[in-house]
Design an enzyme around this catalytic site. Sequence first.
Site: not given
Ligand SMILES: Cc1cc2nc3c(=O)[nH]c(=O)nc-3n(C[C@H](O)[C@H](O)[C@H](O)COP(=O)(O)O)c2cc1C
Length: 349
Positions: A110, A114, A177, A179-180, A219, A248
């Site tokens: 992804n 934000f 993140s 993406n920023t 985080k 993350n």
């Molecule tokens: C579509 C998507 C959007 C995410 N947006 C955020 C976010 O806004 N803030 C954040 O701290 N982590 C964000 N994450 C990261 C998740 O909170 C998590 O840390 C990461 O995906 C690893 O866990 P997982 O493998 O169980 O998904 C996002 C993950 C995905 C897949």
Amino acid sequence: MYKLLQKILFLLPAEAAHDFTLFSLSILNNLGILSFFKTRYTGEATKVMGIEFPNRVGLAAGLDKNGEYIAALSNLGFGFIEIGTVTPRAQPGNPKPRIFRLTEAKAIINRMGFNNHGVDHLIENVNKVRGAGFKGILGINIGKNLDTTVDCATKDYLIGLRQAYRYADYITVNISSPNTPGLRTLQYGAELNALLAAIKNEQMSLALEYKKYVPVAIKVAPDLNDEEIRGIAESLLSNNMDALIATNTTLSRDAVKGMAYADEAGGLSGEPVREQSTKVIAEFYKHLKDQIPIIGVGGISSAQDAQDKLDAGAVLVQIYTSLIYQGPGLIKQILKAQTAKNDSGVEIA
Ligand SMILES: Cc1cc2nc3c(=O)[nH]c(=O)nc-3n(C[C@H](O)[C@H](O)[C@H](O)COP(=O)(O)O)c2cc1C
């Protein structure tokens, strides 16, 4: 049943499927149907950061960016819900498409960037759901706006902290993140120390003002070497942070090379990040021991994966991507294994 639903959902573009699922969940919840699915397995209650968590399994940030689906998500059985990332001002995020499924790896890339309606809107939603009787544990994850330079990022985090303080059980400072642009540079050295010191200072004055101490978690990314982990751990300890969330999404593509969408820009989540995230947790634990609790996240897709994060030093876990591939039954699976372990003292994965 989720398998069939998933087949239909996977016909839609990933973000449309996300939106449709959340919308449907909230309708089912409003009709009172979700409570029938609530698991009888309670998992293991635990006190972390001074907060009583009904169980150790939480929803990771990013699914409910604006706090619109708190009650519905909570009724799936989670012990806590983290909403956000939210920024001081609303922003659209990156152009679509910005979520990609790497189905064969049970992964997602992804680059949402934000997208959110701003912290004030999120707080309105939190107030609404609390007013309607929601009593669950809520984390609010804060970030900086895209058009705030990294040099001025502290200002945005302090706005988020101030606005969210009274309404959160804990606050997460997201500096990981991918993406920023530039955000992850806040994870290192003098920048990190300055940010954490400013946050601690503001947290203490807010605690006095509201006569309520709200813990702050930081985080981090999985893309950290041992030296970087040591530096971050020292900073967390010297600034008395309340928790670490690891991790993350990753920028690495090693595990998905050659797969469709593997070259899309963004953060990779799901099964390919699991091992790295567990390694990072174990490395942090060497430094933090039991002084700063760790919330483990990254690729958890079974009860054993959750247990592995706990064995590496985490005290709570969060999930996101595997919800998309397996549905909410996974929460029940993890809680069932934990309940069985509690009852018998024997680990059942
Ligand atoms: C579509 C998507 C959007 C995410 N947006 C955020 C976010 O806004 N803030 C954040 O701290 N982590 C964000 N994450 C990261 C998740 O909170 C998590 O840390 C990461 O995906 C690893 O866990 P997982 O493998 O169980 O998904 C996002 C993950 C995905 C897949």
